[in-house]
Design a protein around this motif. Structure first.
Motif, PDB file in Angstrom:
ATOM      1  N   ARG A  57       0.814  -1.215   0.000  1.00 32.19           N
ATOM      2  CA  ARG A  57       0.000   0.000   0.000  1.00 32.19           C
ATOM      3  C   ARG A  57       0.850   1.268   0.000  1.00 32.19           C
ATOM      4  N   PRO A  74       3.662   2.359  -3.647  1.00 35.64           N
ATOM      5  CA  PRO A  74       3.249   3.184  -4.797  1.00 35.64           C
ATOM      6  C   PRO A  74       3.367   4.688  -4.533  1.00 35.64           C
ATOM      7  N   TYR A  75       3.090   5.101  -3.318  1.00 34.89           N
ATOM      8  CA  TYR A  75       3.223   6.523  -2.993  1.00 34.89           C
ATOM      9  C   TYR A  75       4.686   6.951  -2.987  1.00 34.89           C
ATOM     10  N   LEU A  96       6.996   5.490  -4.720  1.00 33.28           N
ATOM     11  CA  LEU A  96       7.378   5.466  -6.138  1.00 33.28           C
ATOM     12  C   LEU A  96       7.000   6.768  -6.837  1.00 33.28           C
ATOM     13  N   SER A  97       5.862   7.312  -6.478  1.00 38.55           N
ATOM     14  CA  SER A  97       5.442   8.562  -7.116  1.00 38.55           C
ATOM     15  C   SER A  97       6.411   9.696  -6.796  1.00 38.55           C
TER      16      SER A  97
END
Length: 86
Positions: A40, A43-44, A46-47
């Motif tokens: 969860r 991904p944040y 990664l951004s």
């Protein structure tokens, strides 16, 4: 329902995005049950690698290095087998 973390990843203020990046890195490195949340939270983080700010990008990359080293240390036997046998 609002996804606050997603909103913070696109905040206009660089210091907010940098702080979020540091918090995500801290959680991924230090939460006792961090492996449960990895899918969860990654991904944040990664951004942050695609952030408009070079400072945020650099910090995200440093955190990924730290997370990778920690993973290798905590799973040394598995990493060794995968490197040796593919």
């Amino acid at each position: 329902r609002t996804n606050t973390i997603a909103k913070l990843t696109t905040d206009k203020v660089q210091s907010v995005r940098l702080r979020l990046t540091n918090i995500l890195g801290d959680w991924l490195l230090h939460l006792p049950d961090r492996y449960d949340y990895r899918g969860r939270l990654l991904p944040y983080l990664l951004s942050s690698l695609r952030d408009p700010s070079d400072v945020v990008q650099k910090r995200a990359l440093e955190l990924f290095d730290d997370i990778g080293r920690q993973h290798e240390k905590e799973n040394a036997q598995d990493v060794l087998e995968k490197r040796q046998y593919g």
